[in-house]
Design a protein around this motif. Structure first.
Motif, short mmCIF file in Angstrom:
data_model
loop_
_atom_site.label_atom_id
_atom_site.label_comp_id
_atom_site.label_asym_id
_atom_site.label_seq_id
_atom_site.Cartn_x
_atom_site.Cartn_y
_atom_site.Cartn_z
N LYS A 82 35.78 45.32 63.53
CA LYS A 82 36.36 44.01 63.81
C LYS A 82 35.94 42.96 62.77
N LEU A 83 35.21 43.39 61.76
CA LEU A 83 34.77 42.46 60.72
C LEU A 83 35.95 41.76 60.05
N LYS A 84 35.86 40.45 59.95
CA LYS A 84 36.91 39.67 59.28
C LYS A 84 36.43 39.11 57.94
N LYS A 85 35.15 38.78 57.86
CA LYS A 85 34.66 38.22 56.61
C LYS A 85 33.24 38.71 56.34
N ILE A 86 33.00 39.05 55.06
CA ILE A 86 31.69 39.54 54.62
C ILE A 86 31.25 38.71 53.41
N ASP A 87 30.04 38.17 53.47
CA ASP A 87 29.49 37.41 52.36
C ASP A 87 28.18 38.06 51.93
N LEU A 88 28.21 38.71 50.78
CA LEU A 88 27.02 39.33 50.20
C LEU A 88 26.78 38.77 48.80
N SER A 89 27.15 37.53 48.59
CA SER A 89 26.96 36.91 47.27
C SER A 89 25.48 36.74 46.97
N HIS A 90 25.14 36.82 45.69
CA HIS A 90 23.76 36.64 45.22
C HIS A 90 22.79 37.64 45.87
N CYS A 91 23.25 38.84 46.16
CA CYS A 91 22.38 39.81 46.83
C CYS A 91 21.88 40.91 45.90
N ASP A 92 22.31 40.89 44.64
CA ASP A 92 21.92 41.95 43.70
C ASP A 92 22.19 43.33 44.27
N VAL A 93 23.36 43.49 44.86
CA VAL A 93 23.73 44.77 45.44
C VAL A 93 23.87 45.81 44.33
N PRO A 94 23.28 46.99 44.48
CA PRO A 94 23.46 48.04 43.47
C PRO A 94 24.94 48.32 43.23
N GLN A 95 25.31 48.53 41.97
CA GLN A 95 26.71 48.62 41.60
C GLN A 95 27.51 49.63 42.42
N SER A 96 27.03 50.83 42.54
CA SER A 96 27.80 51.87 43.23
C SER A 96 28.03 51.52 44.69
N TYR A 97 27.05 50.85 45.30
CA TYR A 97 27.20 50.46 46.71
C TYR A 97 28.20 49.32 46.87
N LEU A 98 28.21 48.41 45.90
CA LEU A 98 29.17 47.31 45.96
C LEU A 98 30.60 47.86 45.97
N ILE A 99 30.88 48.80 45.09
CA ILE A 99 32.20 49.43 45.08
C ILE A 99 32.45 50.18 46.37
N ALA A 100 31.40 50.79 46.93
CA ALA A 100 31.54 51.48 48.21
C ALA A 100 31.91 50.51 49.33
N TYR A 101 31.32 49.32 49.32
CA TYR A 101 31.68 48.31 50.32
C TYR A 101 33.16 47.95 50.21
N ILE A 102 33.60 47.76 48.96
CA ILE A 102 35.01 47.43 48.74
C ILE A 102 35.89 48.55 49.26
N ASN A 103 35.47 49.77 49.02
CA ASN A 103 36.20 50.93 49.52
C ASN A 103 36.34 50.86 51.04
N LEU A 104 35.21 50.67 51.72
CA LEU A 104 35.22 50.69 53.18
C LEU A 104 35.99 49.52 53.77
N THR A 105 35.82 48.34 53.20
CA THR A 105 36.47 47.16 53.77
C THR A 105 37.98 47.18 53.55
N LEU A 106 38.42 47.88 52.52
CA LEU A 106 39.85 47.88 52.22
C LEU A 106 40.57 49.17 52.63
N SER A 107 39.80 50.22 52.97
CA SER A 107 40.45 51.47 53.35
C SER A 107 41.13 51.34 54.71
N ASP A 108 40.61 50.47 55.58
CA ASP A 108 41.27 50.15 56.84
C ASP A 108 41.40 48.64 56.91
N PRO A 109 42.41 48.09 56.23
CA PRO A 109 42.43 46.66 55.94
C PRO A 109 43.09 45.78 57.00
N SER A 110 43.28 46.30 58.19
CA SER A 110 44.04 45.54 59.17
C SER A 110 43.31 44.29 59.66
#
Length: 321
Positions: A82-110
């Motif tokens: 049910k997540l609508k908005k995610i803010d992880l700015s300035h978190c120094d997220v490891p690169q591969s995980y950041l792309i993984a987040y994008i994958n997960l949040t957009l794979s079921d984008p409803s």
């Protein structure tokens, strides 16, 4: 809603928060930005969020993500559909995980409406997770908010994102920030803006824009006329592009902020823009700093803006008036 923004949370406090989440799993909005949590504290809270099935908004801005924390965040995103908005700015997220987040949040984008991963390094294309733009192209995304400023995106990847914003069915953006991302295709830029006619906030500061790009932006904005915040600082705006921008701004009666700092504006171009703003009575913030302004131009600016009673901030610092 639970907001503990700017309050340091040590490990013992994180345990208390976890217990509260387990007892009350109906939390919808969570803001733990700038809380200086340790890895242990973040892991504790994120493990508790696996029990919060109603979570719609999570803000962990400016908390440092280790690999272990990033892995736990993956689980949270997976388990909260049910997540609508995610803010992880300035978190120094490891690169591969950041792309993984994008994958997960957009794979079921409803349900995803807002993504803020600004000030993280996502300038990679991972074989495991694919490239950012492919997810936009493949899905029907109801995004209204997209902030990828200061993400060290290459010019190729930035162009891919812009292409996806007009090739896909993304039409609902109201907020778009690609500050510091190099833009190499005015055609992609044109369609990305014109296809999202509800844009209210557009930040293309320091995108290495030049005359042809500014002209494209000006032409596209004529079709929207709902922009309230336009940030174009640290780009090159010559007299020709300034004229086009001025023609567009003359019809923008709801503009609240205009930032043209360090744009190498010359006197003629600046006077045209100021003249266009005379009818914009809603303007609250105008930044013309780091541009060359003569004494005569400064007087004209003062007179032209004197009728704007809503103006709260006029920044002309270091304009060599």
């Amino acid at each position: 809603m639970l907001s503990l923004e700017n309050n340091p949370i040590d490990d013992s406090a994180a345990d208390v928060i976890k217990s509260a989440f387990i007892i009350n799993s109906s939390i919808e909005n969570l803001n733990l930005s700038h809380c200086a949590m340790t890895q242990t504290g973040l892991l504790t809270i994120l493990s508790a969020l696996e029990y919060v099935s109603c979570l719609q908004y999570i803000n962990l801005q400016s908390n440092n993500f280790t690999k272990e924390v990033a892995e736990k965040m993956l689980n949270v995103i997976q388990m909260n559909n049910k997540l609508k908005k995610i803010d992880l700015s300035h978190c120094d997220v490891p690169q591969s995980y950041l792309i993984a987040y994008i994958n997960l949040t957009l794979s079921d984008p409803s349900h995803i409406q807002g993504i803020d991963f600004s000030y993280n390094d996502c300038n990679i294309v991972s074989e495991d997770y694919g490239s950012l733009e492919n997810y936009y192209l493949a899905n029907n995304i109801p995004l209204t908010y997209l902030n990828l400023s200061h993400c060290k995106l290459s010019d190729v990847k930035t162009n891919g994102i812009l292409c996806s914003l007009w090739c896909s069915s993304v039409r609902s953006l109201t907020y778009l920030s690609l500050s510091t991302c190099t833009i190499i295709s005015e055609r992609s830029l044109m369609y990305a803006i014109s296809n999202n006619r509800n844009l209210e906030y557009l930040d293309l500061s320091d995108c290495k824009l030049q005359q042809k790009d500014i002209i494209v932006i000006a032409e596209c904005l004529r079709t929207t006329r709902v922009i309230q915040y336009l940030l174009l600082s640290c780009n090159i705006i010559d007299d020709i592009s300034a004229k086009k921008l001025a023609e567009t701004l003359s019809s923008y009666l709801s503009l609240k902020q205009l930032s043209l700092s360090n744009c190498k504006l010359q006197e003629n171009g600046m006077l045209q823009i100021i003249g266009a703003l005379q009818c914009t009575t809603s303007l609250q913030h105008l930044d013309l700093s780091h541009n060359v302004v003569s004494d005569g131009a400064a007087i004209y600016i003062a007179i032209a803006l004197s009728c704007n009673t809503s103006l709260e901030c006029l920044n002309e610092q270091l304009c060599f008036v």
